[in-house]
Design a protein around this motif. Structure first.
Motif, PDB file in Angstrom:
ATOM      1  N   GLU A 265       0.795  -1.206   0.003  1.00  7.74           N
ATOM      2  CA  GLU A 265      -0.018   0.065  -0.091  1.00  7.74           C
ATOM      3  C   GLU A 265       0.859   1.191  -0.100  1.00  7.74           C
ATOM      4  N   GLU A 266       2.014   1.124   0.493  1.00 12.79           N
ATOM      5  CA  GLU A 266       2.705   2.625   0.930  1.00 12.79           C
ATOM      6  C   GLU A 266       3.750   2.677  -0.096  1.00 12.79           C
ATOM      7  N   LEU A 267       4.161   1.469  -0.872  1.00 14.03           N
ATOM      8  CA  LEU A 267       4.939   1.749  -2.100  1.00 14.03           C
ATOM      9  C   LEU A 267       4.274   1.910  -3.384  1.00 14.03           C
ATOM     10  N   GLY A 268       3.126   1.320  -3.493  1.00 15.49           N
ATOM     11  CA  GLY A 268       2.116   1.418  -4.502  1.00 15.49           C
ATOM     12  C   GLY A 268       2.365   0.393  -5.678  1.00 15.49           C
ATOM     13  N   SER A 269       3.453  -0.617  -5.097  1.00 14.36           N
ATOM     14  CA  SER A 269       3.365  -1.733  -6.541  1.00 14.36           C
ATOM     15  C   SER A 269       3.634  -3.249  -5.621  1.00 14.36           C
ATOM     16  N   PRO A 270       3.034  -4.473  -6.101  1.00 14.19           N
ATOM     17  CA  PRO A 270       3.665  -5.570  -5.463  1.00 14.19           C
ATOM     18  C   PRO A 270       5.237  -5.519  -4.984  1.00 14.19           C
ATOM     19  N   ILE A 271       5.257  -6.364  -4.073  1.00 21.73           N
ATOM     20  CA  ILE A 271       6.798  -6.231  -3.346  1.00 21.73           C
ATOM     21  C   ILE A 271       7.630  -6.848  -4.115  1.00 21.73           C
ATOM     22  N   GLY A 272       7.477  -7.775  -5.162  1.00 24.30           N
ATOM     23  CA  GLY A 272       8.419  -8.094  -6.104  1.00 24.30           C
ATOM     24  C   GLY A 272       8.895  -7.298  -6.928  1.00 24.30           C
ATOM     25  N   THR A 273       8.282  -5.960  -7.076  1.00 25.96           N
ATOM     26  CA  THR A 273       8.818  -5.077  -7.994  1.00 25.96           C
ATOM     27  C   THR A 273      10.076  -4.257  -7.245  1.00 25.96           C
ATOM     28  N   PHE A 274      10.155  -4.370  -5.989  1.00 22.55           N
ATOM     29  CA  PHE A 274      11.171  -3.611  -5.251  1.00 22.55           C
ATOM     30  C   PHE A 274      12.235  -4.776  -4.601  1.00 22.55           C
ATOM     31  N   PHE A 275      11.924  -5.957  -4.264  1.00 21.29           N
ATOM     32  CA  PHE A 275      12.523  -6.615  -3.376  1.00 21.29           C
ATOM     33  C   PHE A 275      12.729  -8.046  -4.089  1.00 21.29           C
ATOM     34  N   SER A 276      13.802  -8.673  -4.049  1.00 23.15           N
ATOM     35  CA  SER A 276      14.018  -9.966  -4.609  1.00 23.15           C
ATOM     36  C   SER A 276      13.755 -11.088  -3.687  1.00 23.15           C
ATOM     37  N   TYR A 277      14.035 -10.648  -2.425  1.00 24.60           N
ATOM     38  CA  TYR A 277      13.660 -11.594  -1.188  1.00 24.60           C
ATOM     39  C   TYR A 277      13.246 -10.714  -0.213  1.00 24.60           C
ATOM     40  N   VAL A 278      12.232 -11.374   0.700  1.00 29.89           N
ATOM     41  CA  VAL A 278      12.019 -10.660   1.982  1.00 29.89           C
ATOM     42  C   VAL A 278      11.878 -11.924   2.840  1.00 29.89           C
ATOM     43  N   SER A 279      12.381 -11.813   3.990  1.00 32.22           N
ATOM     44  CA  SER A 279      12.461 -12.809   5.105  1.00 32.22           C
ATOM     45  C   SER A 279      10.966 -13.260   5.447  1.00 32.22           C
ATOM     46  N   ASP A 280      10.634 -14.556   5.556  1.00 32.12           N
ATOM     47  CA  ASP A 280       9.156 -15.017   5.766  1.00 32.12           C
ATOM     48  C   ASP A 280       8.547 -14.429   7.148  1.00 32.12           C
ATOM     49  N   GLU A 281       9.421 -14.357   8.110  1.00 34.80           N
ATOM     50  CA  GLU A 281       9.243 -13.918   9.630  1.00 34.80           C
ATOM     51  C   GLU A 281      10.204 -12.501   9.903  1.00 34.80           C
ATOM     52  N   PRO A 282       9.512 -11.767  10.960  1.00 37.78           N
ATOM     53  CA  PRO A 282      10.447 -10.663  10.955  1.00 37.78           C
ATOM     54  C   PRO A 282      11.565 -10.984  12.017  1.00 37.78           C
ATOM     55  N   VAL A 283      12.851 -10.241  11.615  1.00 38.19           N
ATOM     56  CA  VAL A 283      13.857 -10.689  12.429  1.00 38.19           C
ATOM     57  C   VAL A 283      13.896  -9.990  13.928  1.00 38.19           C
ATOM     58  N   ALA A 284      13.033  -8.806  14.022  1.00 35.54           N
ATOM     59  CA  ALA A 284      13.006  -8.145  15.213  1.00 35.54           C
ATOM     60  C   ALA A 284      11.793  -7.582  15.316  1.00 35.54           C
ATOM     61  N   PHE A 382      17.301   4.385   2.050  1.00 35.52           N
ATOM     62  CA  PHE A 382      17.019   4.370   0.613  1.00 35.52           C
ATOM     63  C   PHE A 382      15.633   5.035   0.564  1.00 35.52           C
ATOM     64  N   GLN A 383      15.598   6.402   0.111  1.00 44.49           N
ATOM     65  CA  GLN A 383      14.480   7.231  -0.048  1.00 44.49           C
ATOM     66  C   GLN A 383      13.411   6.826  -0.569  1.00 44.49           C
ATOM     67  N   HIS A 384      13.830   6.204  -1.842  1.00 45.46           N
ATOM     68  CA  HIS A 384      12.677   5.567  -2.846  1.00 45.46           C
ATOM     69  C   HIS A 384      12.004   4.425  -2.249  1.00 45.46           C
ATOM     70  N   LEU A 385      12.200   3.739  -1.281  1.00 45.15           N
ATOM     71  CA  LEU A 385      11.846   2.716  -0.735  1.00 45.15           C
ATOM     72  C   LEU A 385      11.214   3.130   0.740  1.00 45.15           C
ATOM     73  N   SER A 386      10.921   4.392   0.836  1.00 45.41           N
ATOM     74  CA  SER A 386      10.692   4.589   2.189  1.00 45.41           C
ATOM     75  C   SER A 386       9.556   5.641   2.251  1.00 45.41           C
ATOM     76  N   LYS A 387       8.500   5.379   2.824  1.00 49.86           N
ATOM     77  CA  LYS A 387       7.068   6.028   3.138  1.00 49.86           C
ATOM     78  C   LYS A 387       6.714   6.484   4.358  1.00 49.86           C
ATOM     79  N   LYS A 388       5.526   6.448   4.403  1.00 49.61           N
ATOM     80  CA  LYS A 388       5.087   7.211   5.927  1.00 49.61           C
ATOM     81  C   LYS A 388       5.157   5.917   7.026  1.00 49.61           C
ATOM     82  N   ARG A 389       4.781   4.674   6.361  1.00 50.48           N
ATOM     83  CA  ARG A 389       4.539   3.641   7.418  1.00 50.48           C
ATOM     84  C   ARG A 389       5.671   2.443   7.024  1.00 50.48           C
TER      85      ARG A 389
END
Length: 804
Positions: A265-284, A382-389
């Motif tokens: 919602e914040e970045l305006g596109s599917p996650i795969g558009t910006f990241f090739s990998y995201v961990s399944d669970e939060p690291v913290a 990384f400003q282009h990957l940072s929004k309000k939330r």
């Protein structure tokens, strides 16, 4: 109160959402400690202890069954969707209109009828009815006004005035939680007091555990408070601090599916558009958000921070309740100052942390301000990957203080102590140099980078200080070390702590009575910084002083760092770690404010030179490597040479003599020019300055030896004499320095008015010249003997060769 829907949702996702736990040695030891303590409790408590164990097991079994039933109900009855609708209904979010932010709370209409009768009165009643209807209509429009994006006490009050049920339910929830915690704690302490010390430790740990669970259940705002308390073992005790420190690892995460939805919602596109990998669970998982490790499409490892959903409403509501409580406390205590400002400042800080655009701007400002300090680092933004939330920053590799504390090895202890020292210096740099202070340096936001730097994370809360407040802080440290309480009161006035009209004389007397009990070791206060602040604040409360907003954040930051330092080294003293930096700051910064502060160190109120204070000042500063860098490189060689056979006092005198003519000695030279000349001569012939006179004798001896060796080598045709150990050319430049000669002649002219003083000075000068001449003659004789013996050995070798 956390909304009923959020409570149901949290219960329903208990089994479906795994909790992030660090399986390290620290947690295993904590679990073993808690289990052993429970066994001791059962043994000591007898039958009552067994009943408690049985009840706890039954409760755990019932919780397991209830969680399974709720998991089934979650799928069968679509509880998350229903809870979301219930939550929106309770908070009245369905009728909120973002365009209604301009509305202000209306005042109640008060119509007045001046002697009206008959039809005129009827018309007036109709007008009054119209006014009341208009008031009710406008009041109904106020329900559409949403919660403000930024913290404004007036707008927050208007928002919750129309929603008293939310405040009442939350207050009831908080009250019930703490009452339940009190009952749990009292039950857990039912045991015999066979071993009072062990019983006290178990009691404190149980209290910390119950408090930790209570804060976890009450939500993000209370978790934040608990995390701050966990950094102060010197205040709440080591056992309670150990229990609360688990808050950094046991904050329950929210579902990853919701986090991915927020990112999209914040970045305006599917996650795969910006990241090739995201961990399944939060690291913290933190109180306000959680972090995922990800990799960008171009292969860079990053940390993606995602904010918890609907967080702003919960935090602002808790701050509003705290504000109400402080307002009641102010009325009961009949305080003149508005202590609700503490809640307002906390609210501004916490709401600021919820806007990641603000945090991104803070991160850029922090990096730019501290880029010239090589031991401080922060992750790239990384400003282009940072929004309000959503906030995306470089993945920082390093050890956290918690990791270093959990590993009992010499290497981890060395890293931790280095981290603490760099943390104190970084705090002083931010406080006294850049004026941009990281206001939340708890252990979770610090890293020890493999290159030996200290890394800062989480820039949601920064404190920006004015120059006058920075200099007042700097002066206060100096005046506490010197025990100058009158000047400390002046510093507090410049910090805007002491109100105008306060009886300064009585305030100073009370402060002197409170702080006069401090003990000093080698010129440094042998007391923790937090204890000094507590004593100062106890006097300030007596005189109804105020605490400016920046002052709250500064104390919070320094308290967190000192708490971490004490956990690393119980003997750590903040003043000893901070004062060397203060010394270098005062010697380098050639401004009117720093010269005024240094003047209070070197001179008394009659502008008389105080050699003892300057000696302590330089002795403490000499422990900092940067102070040696103020002098030329050959001066450092001389210092290291004299350290082998000379006393520390002589080294300090050598340092002072080399510092005065150097570029960085400008501040001291200007101060000496403004001093009373007779006091400089009096200090020179005093007993405390004997080390200076000895050093001057050696300097003169070196110069005389140089002259005599040159003359003898030419007249006697001897080989070159041994060169003096000291840097003679530099010493000659010191004696020929025109600026120092001006200071010396000014002091000598002032001393001529006192014949006895001139007699003492003449005798001291004669003794120095006599000693210097004796040393020079002795060295010449040694050199002549060496040269003569060398010539004899050469002749003998020549005869031997001819005989052969």
């Amino acid at each position: 109160m956390a909304s009923a829907s959020s409570m149901v949702s949290a219960l329903c996702t208990t089994q479906t959402t795994p909790r992030i736990q660090k399986k390290n040695h620290h947690h295993r030891s904590s679990d073993n400690l808690s289990s052993s303590k429970q066994n001791n409790l059962s043994k000591n408590g007898g039958a009552v202890g067994n009943i408690v164990d049985v009840v706890q097991k039954d409760v755990a079994f019932m919780k397991l069954g209830l969680s399974k039933g709720l998991q089934w109900a979650n799928k069968a009855f679509h509880v998350p969707q229903v809870s979301k609708s219930v939550e929106d209904f309770i908070w009245l979010r369905n009728i909120e209109d973002p365009k209604a932010s301009f509305l202000r709370f209306p005042s109640f209409p008060q119509p007045y009828y001046p002697e009206l009768f008959g039809f005129d009165l009827f018309l007036a009643d109709l007008n009054a009815l119209e006014v009341y209807v208009g008031y009710l209509y406008y009041l109904s429009k106020m329900w559409t006004k949403p919660l403000p994006e930024t913290y404004d006490p007036q707008e927050v009050t208007e928002y919750f005035t129309l929603r008293p049920h939310l405040v009442a339910l939350r207050f009831l929830e908080v009250f019930t939680a703490f009452v339940s915690a009190t009952i749990k704690f009292r039950i857990s302490t039912i045991s015999s007091a066979a071993d009072e010390e062990a019983h006290e430790k178990i009691s404190n740990y149980n209290f910390g555990t119950v408090l930790k669970e209570t804060l976890l259940n009450l939500g993000p705002t209370f978790i934040k408070v608990g995390q701050s308390l966990s950094t102060r073992p010197d205040i709440i005790g080591s056992e309670i601090s150990k229990a609360l420190s688990e808050l950094n690892d046991q904050v329950p995460p929210f579902p990853t599916s919701e986090a991915m939805k927020i990112i999209e919602e914040e970045l305006g596109s599917p996650i795969g558009t910006f990241f090739s990998y995201v961990s399944d669970e939060p690291v913290a998982a933190a109180s306000f958000g959680q972090v995922y490790k990800a990799r960008t499409c171009n292969g860079l490892d990053v940390a993606v921070k995602v904010q918890r959903p609907n967080l702003r409403h919960v935090v602002v509501r808790d701050i509003y309740i705290l504000r109400i409580g402080l307002g009641l406390l102010r009325k009961i205590a009949k305080r003149e100052n508005d202590i609700r400002l503490y809640a307002d400042e906390l609210g501004k800080g916490l709401i600021g942390e919820l806007d990641y655009n603000l945090e991104a701007a803070n991160a850029l400002q922090f990096q730019e301000a501290h880029s010239r300090f090589p031991f401080i680092c922060s992750p790239k933004l990384f400003q282009h990957l940072s929004k309000k939330r959503v906030l995306t920053m470089e993945w920082m590799v390093g050890d956290s203080p918690a990791d270093l504390l959990s590993v009992s090895s010499q290497e981890s202890k060395r890293k931790l102590l280095d981290l603490v020292n760099k943390g104190v210096e970084a705090a002083l740099v931010q406080l006294l140099e850049t004026g941009l202070l990281h206001a939340d340096p708890h252990p979770g936001n610090l890293r020890y980078v493999p290159t030996g730097k200290i890394g800062f994370l989480d820039f949601g809360l920064l404190c920006r200080m004015e120059k006058k407040h920075q200099f007042a802080m700097l002066a206060s440290i100096v005046h506490i070390v010197n025990g100058d309480w009158a000047s400390l009161v002046q510093d507090l006035t410049e910090m805007d702590v002491i109100r105008p009209g306060t009886n300064i004389r009585r305030f100073t007397m009370d402060l002197e009575d409170t702080l006069g009990e401090m003990t000093f070791t080698n010129g440094m206060p042998d007391v923790k910084f937090s204890r000094v602040l507590g004593k100062i604040w106890s006097v300030a409360l007596k005189y109804h002083c105020r605490m400016p907003p920046y002052f709250v954040l500064v104390l919070r930051s320094l308290a967190s760092l000192e708490g971490l330092a004490v956990a690393a080294d119980p003997k750590f003293k903040t003043f000893e770690a901070a004062y060397p930096y203060v010394v270098q700051k005062l010697l380098i910064d050639n401004s009117a404010a720093t010269r005024r502060i240094l003047h209070t160190v070197v001179f008394n109120r009659r502008k008389e030179f105080q050699w003892q204070r300057l000696a302590v000042f330089l002795r403490v500063g000499a422990t900092r490597k940067g102070l040696h860098a103020l002098t030329p490189s050959n001066a450092q060689i001389s210092l290291s040479h004299s350290a082998n056979g000379a006393t520390p006092e002589v080294n300090l005198a050598n340092l002072a003599l080399r510092l005065l003519p150097s570029k960085n000695g400008l501040v001291l030279r200007r101060l000496l020019m403004t001093a009373d000349g007779a006091s400089l001569v009096r200090a020179m012939v005093s007993k405390e300055a004997s080390s200076v006179r000895q050093q001057l004798s050696k300097i003169i001896a070196d110069i005389l030896y140089k002259w005599m060796s040159k003359a003898l080598s030419k007249s006697l045709n001897l080989s070159k004499f041994d060169s003096p150990v000291m840097a003679i050319n530099e010493y000659e430049s010191i004696l020929r320095d025109r600026r120092l000669r001006v200071i010396f002649l000014k002091a000598l002219n002032s001393a001529k008015k006192d014949p006895l003083l001139m007699l003492r000075f003449s005798w001291a000068s004669f003794v120095m010249l006599f000693v210097a001449s004796a040393l020079a003659c002795h060295r010449v004789l040694v050199s002549l003997s060496g040269a003569y013996l060398d010539s004899l050995s050469f002749s003998s070798k020549k005869v031997a060769m001819s005989a052969a």
